[in-house]
Design a protein around this motif. Structure first.
Motif, PDB file in Angstrom:
ATOM      1  N   TYR A 164      27.980  52.315  39.557  1.00  0.00           N
ATOM      2  CA  TYR A 164      28.528  52.513  40.680  1.00  0.00           C
ATOM      3  C   TYR A 164      29.453  51.799  40.933  1.00  0.00           C
ATOM      4  N   TRP A 165      29.830  52.368  41.815  1.00  0.00           N
ATOM      5  CA  TRP A 165      31.250  51.571  43.002  1.00  0.00           C
ATOM      6  C   TRP A 165      30.897  51.196  43.680  1.00  0.00           C
ATOM      7  N   PHE A 166      31.415  50.246  44.239  1.00  0.00           N
ATOM      8  CA  PHE A 166      30.170  49.385  45.697  1.00  0.00           C
ATOM      9  C   PHE A 166      32.523  49.179  46.612  1.00  0.00           C
ATOM     10  N   CYS A 167      32.509  49.893  47.390  1.00  0.00           N
ATOM     11  CA  CYS A 167      33.795  50.086  47.996  1.00  0.00           C
ATOM     12  C   CYS A 167      34.171  49.251  49.544  1.00  0.00           C
ATOM     13  N   VAL A 168      34.906  48.826  49.981  1.00  0.00           N
ATOM     14  CA  VAL A 168      34.582  48.008  50.874  1.00  0.00           C
ATOM     15  C   VAL A 168      36.054  47.864  51.458  1.00  0.00           C
ATOM     16  N   ALA A 169      36.575  47.862  53.061  1.00  0.00           N
ATOM     17  CA  ALA A 169      37.640  48.428  54.174  1.00  0.00           C
ATOM     18  C   ALA A 169      37.026  46.785  54.644  1.00  0.00           C
ATOM     19  N   THR A 170      37.759  46.282  55.464  1.00  0.00           N
ATOM     20  CA  THR A 170      38.505  45.085  56.812  1.00  0.00           C
ATOM     21  C   THR A 170      39.740  45.412  57.312  1.00  0.00           C
ATOM     22  N   ALA A 171      39.291  44.982  58.319  1.00  0.00           N
ATOM     23  CA  ALA A 171      40.645  44.998  59.575  1.00  0.00           C
ATOM     24  C   ALA A 171      41.713  44.998  58.941  1.00  0.00           C
ATOM     25  N   PRO A 172      42.913  45.727  58.729  1.00  0.00           N
ATOM     26  CA  PRO A 172      44.174  46.033  58.451  1.00  0.00           C
ATOM     27  C   PRO A 172      44.657  44.498  59.203  1.00  0.00           C
ATOM     28  N   GLY A 173      45.354  43.546  58.167  1.00  0.00           N
ATOM     29  CA  GLY A 173      46.429  42.379  58.143  1.00  0.00           C
ATOM     30  C   GLY A 173      45.057  41.544  57.706  1.00  0.00           C
ATOM     31  N   SER A 174      43.564  41.645  57.603  1.00  0.00           N
ATOM     32  CA  SER A 174      43.048  40.535  57.127  1.00  0.00           C
ATOM     33  C   SER A 174      43.164  40.294  55.542  1.00  0.00           C
ATOM     34  N   GLU A 175      42.162  39.115  55.580  1.00  0.00           N
ATOM     35  CA  GLU A 175      42.228  38.876  53.961  1.00  0.00           C
ATOM     36  C   GLU A 175      41.592  39.925  53.340  1.00  0.00           C
ATOM     37  N   ILE A 176      42.158  39.989  51.992  1.00  0.00           N
ATOM     38  CA  ILE A 176      41.571  41.054  51.112  1.00  0.00           C
ATOM     39  C   ILE A 176      39.882  39.993  50.552  1.00  0.00           C
ATOM     40  N   PRO A 177      39.066  41.611  50.711  1.00  0.00           N
ATOM     41  CA  PRO A 177      37.946  41.299  50.789  1.00  0.00           C
ATOM     42  C   PRO A 177      37.163  41.106  49.004  1.00  0.00           C
ATOM     43  N   LYS A 178      36.257  40.511  49.138  1.00  0.00           N
ATOM     44  CA  LYS A 178      35.382  40.364  47.339  1.00  0.00           C
ATOM     45  C   LYS A 178      34.480  40.695  47.388  1.00  0.00           C
ATOM     46  N   LEU A 179      34.180  41.716  46.364  1.00  0.00           N
ATOM     47  CA  LEU A 179      32.949  41.500  45.946  1.00  0.00           C
ATOM     48  C   LEU A 179      31.992  41.590  45.340  1.00  0.00           C
ATOM     49  N   ALA A 180      30.582  40.722  44.900  1.00  0.00           N
ATOM     50  CA  ALA A 180      29.932  40.183  43.212  1.00  0.00           C
ATOM     51  C   ALA A 180      29.040  41.390  43.671  1.00  0.00           C
ATOM     52  N   VAL A 181      28.051  41.333  42.351  1.00  0.00           N
ATOM     53  CA  VAL A 181      26.885  42.240  43.102  1.00  0.00           C
ATOM     54  C   VAL A 181      25.751  41.251  41.361  1.00  0.00           C
ATOM     55  N   PRO A 234      24.761  37.394  38.034  1.00  0.00           N
ATOM     56  CA  PRO A 234      26.093  38.130  38.739  1.00  0.00           C
ATOM     57  C   PRO A 234      26.541  38.351  37.816  1.00  0.00           C
ATOM     58  N   LEU A 235      27.135  40.366  37.388  1.00  0.00           N
ATOM     59  CA  LEU A 235      27.050  41.588  36.737  1.00  0.00           C
ATOM     60  C   LEU A 235      28.481  41.444  36.956  1.00  0.00           C
TER      61      LEU A 235
END
Length: 160
Positions: free
Chosen positions: A91-108, A115-116
């Motif tokens: 699986y791949w999980f992809c997230v987008a936030t508003a341009p100019g915002s902090e880089i999002p982080k993902l945990a599964v 945690p994986l």
């Protein structure tokens, strides 16, 4: 009898997002989103960016799951999404936030809340995390930011 069995099987395979909390054995205290946040597409441009970012994984043979998860957090808490994953699938999980915002982080997290290990990619206001499901069950995806408060975001996921 046969018809109801096939309907039950179809319901088990239907992709869906649900908000959740990690099992109580997990040390993290995370807050889920309401069904209202999951059911509406209030951020179509973020969804388009997440799908465009996910295109790189689709080029590697991954299929985009039907549905997405879009939200505007109302507090500084992490956001947690429950997804049903199948053993052995990647699986791949992809997230987008508003341009100019902090880089999002993902945990599964696996069904027990552990945690994986993830393969992570990210740039500007986009992030992706790849994992293989060890067992079939309900997994949990956490969306946080790399620094400041988590802004509007949209998450999609892919499978192979």
């Amino acid at each position: 009898m046969r018809k109801s069995a096939s309907i039950s099987a179809a319901l088990l395979l239907w992709p869906g997002f649900a908000t959740a909390q990690l099992p109580s054995s997990s040390p993290s205290a995370l807050e889920g989103l309401s069904a209202r946040d999951v059911a509406t597409d209030r951020h179509p441009s973020l969804r388009a960016r997440a799908l465009e970012f996910a295109g790189a994984m689709a080029n590697e043979g991954f299929n985009v799951r039907d549905g997405f998860w879009s939200a505007t957090p109302t507090s500084a808490h992490s956001r947690l999404l429950a997804v049903n994953l199948f053993a052995g699938n990647r699986y791949w999980f992809c997230v987008a936030t508003a341009p100019g915002s902090e880089i999002p982080k993902l945990a599964v997290y696996d069904p027990q809340g552990n945690p994986l290990e993830l393969i992570s990619r990210g740039a500007q206001s986009l992030a992706a995390a790849g994992a293989t499901a060890g067992v079939t069950g309900q997994y949990f995806v956490e969306v946080t930011s790399s620094g400041g408060p988590l802004g509007e975001f949209c998450l999609v996921y892919l499978f192979q």
